[in-house]
Scaffold this motif. Structure first.
Motif, PDB file in Angstrom:
ATOM      1  N   SER A   1      -3.260   0.731  12.079  1.00 55.85           N
ATOM      2  CA  SER A   1      -3.473  -0.343  11.110  1.00 55.85           C
ATOM      3  C   SER A   1      -2.834  -1.633  11.610  1.00 55.85           C
ATOM      4  CB  SER A   1      -2.851   0.031   9.760  1.00 55.85           C
ATOM      5  OG  SER A   1      -2.828  -1.096   8.901  1.00 55.85           O
ATOM      6  N   PRO A   2      -3.527  -2.776  11.429  1.00 53.43           N
ATOM      7  CA  PRO A   2      -2.919  -4.052  11.812  1.00 53.43           C
ATOM      8  C   PRO A   2      -1.772  -4.455  10.883  1.00 53.43           C
ATOM      9  CG  PRO A   2      -5.040  -4.425  10.750  1.00 53.43           C
ATOM     10  CD  PRO A   2      -4.910  -2.947  10.937  1.00 53.43           C
ATOM     11  N   TYR A   3      -1.671  -3.775   9.726  1.00 52.75           N
ATOM     12  CA  TYR A   3      -0.630  -4.111   8.750  1.00 52.75           C
ATOM     13  C   TYR A   3       0.099  -2.836   8.316  1.00 52.75           C
ATOM     14  CZ  TYR A   3      -4.130  -7.819   8.599  1.00 52.75           C
ATOM     15  OH  TYR A   3      -5.061  -8.779   8.945  1.00 52.75           O
TER      16      TYR A   3
ATOM     17  N   PRO B   1       0.826  -1.224   0.000  1.00 50.27           N
ATOM     18  CA  PRO B   1       0.000   0.000   0.000  1.00 50.27           C
ATOM     19  C   PRO B   1       0.849   1.258   0.000  1.00 50.27           C
ATOM     20  CG  PRO B   1      -0.679  -1.540   1.748  1.00 50.27           C
ATOM     21  CD  PRO B   1       0.644  -2.021   1.216  1.00 50.27           C
ATOM     22  N   LEU B   2       0.172   2.373  -0.312  1.00 52.29           N
ATOM     23  CA  LEU B   2       0.833   3.675  -0.321  1.00 52.29           C
ATOM     24  C   LEU B   2       0.448   4.512   0.894  1.00 52.29           C
ATOM     25  CD1 LEU B   2       0.154   4.489  -4.097  1.00 52.29           C
ATOM     26  CD2 LEU B   2       2.189   3.416  -3.100  1.00 52.29           C
ATOM     27  N   PHE B   3      -0.547   4.020   1.659  1.00 57.13           N
ATOM     28  CA  PHE B   3      -1.115   4.800   2.764  1.00 57.13           C
ATOM     29  C   PHE B   3      -1.254   3.914   3.989  1.00 57.13           C
ATOM     30  CE2 PHE B   3      -5.153   5.748   5.031  1.00 57.13           C
ATOM     31  CZ  PHE B   3      -4.808   6.969   5.581  1.00 57.13           C
TER      32      PHE B   3
ATOM     33  N   ARG C   1     -13.865   8.689  11.187  1.00 53.92           N
ATOM     34  CA  ARG C   1     -14.408   8.522  12.536  1.00 53.92           C
ATOM     35  C   ARG C   1     -13.904   7.239  13.196  1.00 53.92           C
ATOM     36  NH1 ARG C   1     -19.086   6.030  14.026  1.00 53.92           N
ATOM     37  NH2 ARG C   1     -19.850   6.011  11.882  1.00 53.92           N
ATOM     38  N   ILE C   2     -13.839   6.164  12.421  1.00 50.57           N
ATOM     39  CA  ILE C   2     -13.448   4.873  12.978  1.00 50.57           C
ATOM     40  C   ILE C   2     -11.939   4.785  13.224  1.00 50.57           C
ATOM     41  CG2 ILE C   2     -13.313   2.391  12.501  1.00 50.57           C
ATOM     42  CD1 ILE C   2     -16.099   3.309  13.286  1.00 50.57           C
ATOM     43  N   THR C   3     -11.156   5.305  12.283  1.00 49.86           N
ATOM     44  CA  THR C   3      -9.702   5.105  12.342  1.00 49.86           C
ATOM     45  C   THR C   3      -8.934   6.285  12.928  1.00 49.86           C
ATOM     46  OG1 THR C   3      -9.274   6.034  10.133  1.00 49.86           O
ATOM     47  CG2 THR C   3      -9.870   3.683  10.258  1.00 49.86           C
ATOM     48  N   GLY C   4      -9.559   7.455  12.975  1.00 45.52           N
ATOM     49  CA  GLY C   4      -8.835   8.632  13.419  1.00 45.52           C
ATOM     50  C   GLY C   4      -8.025   9.281  12.320  1.00 45.52           C
ATOM     51  N   ALA C   5      -8.228   8.829  11.090  1.00 44.54           N
ATOM     52  CA  ALA C   5      -7.536   9.429   9.937  1.00 44.54           C
ATOM     53  C   ALA C   5      -8.133  10.796   9.645  1.00 44.54           C
ATOM     54  CB  ALA C   5      -7.663   8.525   8.721  1.00 44.54           C
TER      55      ALA C   5
ATOM     56  N   THR D   1      -5.482   0.835  -0.190  1.00 45.11           N
ATOM     57  CA  THR D   1      -4.855   0.118   0.916  1.00 45.11           C
ATOM     58  C   THR D   1      -5.605  -1.169   1.240  1.00 45.11           C
ATOM     59  OG1 THR D   1      -3.983   2.153   1.886  1.00 45.11           O
ATOM     60  CG2 THR D   1      -4.241   0.269   3.368  1.00 45.11           C
ATOM     61  N   LEU D   2      -6.931  -1.090   1.346  1.00 42.73           N
ATOM     62  CA  LEU D   2      -7.727  -2.272   1.666  1.00 42.73           C
ATOM     63  C   LEU D   2      -7.631  -3.320   0.553  1.00 42.73           C
ATOM     64  CD1 LEU D   2     -10.912  -0.574   3.187  1.00 42.73           C
ATOM     65  CD2 LEU D   2      -8.974  -1.593   4.395  1.00 42.73           C
TER      66      LEU D   2
END
Length: 405
Positions: free
Chosen positions: A70-72, A63-65, A205-209, A223-224
């Protein structure tokens, strides 16, 4: 005592004979398998096939982001040992398998031995594309005969040139493209505002991004998608937005940014189409030198999306989300009775376990397009001076810089 000695000698002799016969039978079987592979024709081989052009998307990349927590993580070599944006182990395997697939399709038309006079390979000057091309060639041309230079290394070096006319990786340096993308992006946002905003706000909201609109949608989807292809289990929260509606939004975004206007298509793939048509015309005229059977280009998802638009394939029928390890094949055929040439186009889906092949229907042509008609459809995208056509006047440049800052 003597009889026992004779018996032992006879038993040893019989054993040796059995071993020799067994070894010889294995050798003959191996030779037979090699001969069978060498002599069997691929599933796309016919008397009408004269030339083929293949362009692929590279295999899966890192991924680029990075999502917060993140678990990865993208910088964690446990998950992405080759680094951010680099071809992964899965990506290497995908491209190797694509090479094997093309061998199964075109064996017999394409010599089992690599010769420069038969085959040409090119790539964009991007690491993941170059490595993907090398993995593809390893699958396409496993060494045999005198080309088996080391029995413990079932691979042979084959040249791939970093001079592809594909401009998909040069667009950030093209002001006119950025202007076209800006206009297309405004339309995209207007058409998809509700879903786009809901998805990006949910991820923030979920990730804080702190993602914003279009760019946020793209980098989070990318990324996903990369994590999923690599075989990692996605977090539970992603199920609300991935694969849908994010796949739908990302597909529309790819079309908007890379296939929605004539100018975009010219800038992205015009030089590629020019090189492809020049080679095809030379085959038709009998002047291609060397008289190669196949050109291969290692490219990107953008390359295949834009090329479909160049062929006139409508958005509703396009593969706008090009999976890693996918490819397009453009076959040039000649009717033995009329001597007329035609073009058939195939899409190889890298996301399917068996690399499923889908014929692409060019509007007005069907599954086979007469060569003159094919030229009528595609030639308007040729004769591109990329550097010249990228230029804008100073006022437009200033406005673009202000917008993208």
């Amino acid at each position: 005592m003597v009889s026992t000695s004779i018996f032992v000698q006879l038993a040893a002799l019989v054993f040796c004979i059995v071993v020799i016969i067994y070894t010889f039978s294995l050798s003959m079987k191996s030779m037979g398998d090699e001969t069978k592979m060498t002599n069997s024709n691929g599933t796309r081989v016919s008397d009408t096939l004269k030339f083929a052009v293949i362009i692929s998307r590279h295999g899966n990349r890192g991924p680029l982001f990075n999502f917060p927590n993140s678990p990865y993580p993208v910088n964690d070599t446990k998950y992405w040992p080759y680094g951010i944006g680099q071809l992964t182990t899965v990506g290497r395997d995908q491209m190797y398998n694509l090479g094997i697939k093309v061998r199964v399709l075109y064996n017999g038309f394409l010599n089992s031995m690599y010769y420069n006079k038969d085959f040409y390979a090119s790539s964009t000057a991007i690491d993941r594309a170059l490595l993907s091309g090398e993995a593809f060639l390893a699958g396409l041309y496993p060494p045999t005969g005198f080309q088996l230079w080391d029995k413990e290394i079932l691979w042979q070096p084959i040249p791939i040139y970093s001079n592809s006319p594909d401009k998909s990786q040069d667009l950030q340096k093209c002001p006119r493209y950025m202007q076209e993308r800006l206009s297309a992006g405004k339309i995209y946002i207007a058409d998809n505002y509700t879903n786009l905003t809901a998805v990006v706000n949910y991820i923030n909201r979920i990730t804080g991004a702190n993602l914003t609109s279009v760019l946020g949608l793209f980098i989070s989807w990318d990324t996903l998608a990369s994590e999923e292809v690599e075989g990692y289990v996605l977090p539970e929260w992603t199920k609300k937005v991935y694969p849908q509606p994010m796949n739908d939004l990302a597909g529309k975004l790819y079309y908007s940014f890379f296939a929605s206007t004539y100018t975009i298509c010219r800038l992205v793939m015009g030089n590629f189409v020019d090189e492809m048509l020049t080679a095809m015309k030379s085959v038709v005229n009998g002047t291609l030198t060397p008289d190669r059977k196949m050109y291969f280009y290692s490219g990107h998802d953008i390359s295949l999306v834009t090329l479909q638009a160049v062929l006139g394939i409508p958005q509703t029928s396009m593969f706008t989300l090009v999976a890693p390890g996918s490819g397009m094949v453009l076959e040039l055929h000649q009717d033995p009775n009329t001597e007329e040439f035609s073009v058939q186009v195939l899409y190889i889906d890298g996301s399917s376990p068996d690399l499923k092949i889908t014929p692409l229907v060019i509007p007005g042509c069907g599954s086979s397009c007469g060569f003159d008609q094919f030229l009528d459809i595609t030639q308007k995208f040729t004769n591109v001076s990329f550097e010249k056509e990228c230029q804008l006047n100073s006022d437009v440049k200033r406005d673009l810089l202000l917008y993208y800052e």
